[in-house]
Scaffold this active site. Sequence first.
Site, mmCIF file in Angstrom:
data_model
loop_
_atom_site.group_PDB
_atom_site.id
_atom_site.type_symbol
_atom_site.label_atom_id
_atom_site.label_comp_id
_atom_site.label_asym_id
_atom_site.label_seq_id
_atom_site.Cartn_x
_atom_site.Cartn_y
_atom_site.Cartn_z
ATOM 1 N N ASP A 189 0.835 -1.200 0.000
ATOM 2 C CA ASP A 189 0.000 0.000 0.000
ATOM 3 C C ASP A 189 0.868 1.248 0.000
ATOM 4 O O ASP A 189 2.095 1.182 -0.011
ATOM 5 C CB ASP A 189 -0.987 -0.016 1.177
ATOM 6 C CG ASP A 189 -0.289 -0.117 2.525
ATOM 7 O OD1 ASP A 189 0.719 0.584 2.718
ATOM 8 O OD2 ASP A 189 -0.759 -0.885 3.383
ATOM 9 N N LYS B 132 -4.149 2.780 -0.277
ATOM 10 C CA LYS B 132 -5.378 3.184 0.400
ATOM 11 C C LYS B 132 -5.096 4.397 1.267
ATOM 12 O O LYS B 132 -4.000 4.617 1.745
ATOM 13 C CB LYS B 132 -5.906 2.064 1.301
ATOM 14 C CG LYS B 132 -6.129 0.747 0.603
ATOM 15 C CD LYS B 132 -6.846 -0.216 1.516
ATOM 16 C CE LYS B 132 -6.065 -0.500 2.780
ATOM 17 N NZ LYS B 132 -6.751 -1.452 3.664
#
Length: 457
Positions: A248, A270
Amino acid sequence: MDHLPIFCQLRDRDCLIVGGGDVAERKARLLLDAGARLTVNALAFIPQFTAWADAGMLTLVEGPFDESLLDTCWLAIAATDDDTLNQRVSEAAEARRIFCNVVDAPKAASFIMPSIIDRSPLMVAVSSGGTSPVLARLLREKLESLLPLHLGQVAKYAGQLRGRVKQQFTTMSERRRFWEKLFVNDRLAQSLANNDQKAITETTEQLINEPLDHRGEVVLVGAGPGDAGLLTLKGLQQIQQADVVVYDRLVSDDIMNLVRRDADRVFVGKRAGYHCVPQEEINQILLREAQKGKRVVRLKGGDPFIFGRGGEELETLCNAGIPFSVVPGITAASGCSAYSGIPLTHRDYAQSVRLITGHLKTGGELDWENLAAEKQTLVFYMGLNQAATIQQKLIEHGMPGEMPVAIVENGTAVTQRVIDGTLTQLGELAQQMNSPSLIIIGRVVGLRDKLNWFSNH
């Protein structure tokens, strides 16, 4: 090639060290570890040599060097601070065709001592030929971090399995694939380290009996808060064994540069309020890649079990019967506070720490009354957009408006930025910062001016 690297079998063979000081003691440890029958000759000895002699581990000969001590030796080391004596030992050994190491004088020696990485029975030796010992030591440290601590136990166990593996797998290709699978199995390595015979047997049977193109596995790895130096050794080993790395946006470029070059990389970045890839889709990516028989690393910023939704991802794998393991990481609260000069606990100011998500599910509510109590430190993850609400709720429930607060942006990275103030200013301060940021509230923040070290470098 100036030197031929060889490994000597010295167990129960006579060896001599001339010298009784600290340098000689370090060499003696190596020879004792190798099982040598050791004699040490010197005018005087440091206490460690006396202790070894009292324990029957070696023989001490106190007095001047006598060449006859070499008569039965296979190997000798001159480790005194007298260059003339060291040269004499070397010449006497050479006359008897005995290999002799002369400490800090490679040109006077017939063999040199490398830097050693001991994962017995696996051994790695690194040498610069005596030209740059510091470089050899640095390279050894790099290699140490790449080789799992329990690799030697796995290698020894593999030797016990050779006969059975030869019977089970008929082709060289099948055997090679099996051994590759065994040597990267973290569960087996941990079981061997713990001497857990039941787990060793179960894991071995599973490895031998499952198809070689089995469904793979997933390792959940915490990447830490940003600084690549804070990635754990086990985390580094896992990302360098991975076929696929799913990561991520909180994983730094420096850490991604450590990933095995030919591994597939899947970005699923995210942030609070916006998901590049929905969580359910991330779960399915992990599942699909593992079902292809691949070794998948799910690399997450901080610690995967602290507001990282790691538990949700593992539930999906568990329900599908996919093997998994977890490598914890340094969580943002620990890393950001340390790099900001803010101790999370302090005997005078905080006896507890609360780690709180500022990104609640719809309808969620925190226990603000307990959070407003004194003698504790509050750390809000993903709380930047909720800073004004956090300020309002804490003041409403009795926290003093002058309570010190700090916001840490890009904690532990070279781009780290810290701003501090009081609780009444929290909402305003948050508008000056960007994500990812961490909010720290408590009396310990007041120690920052004294303990801040990172921004001074």
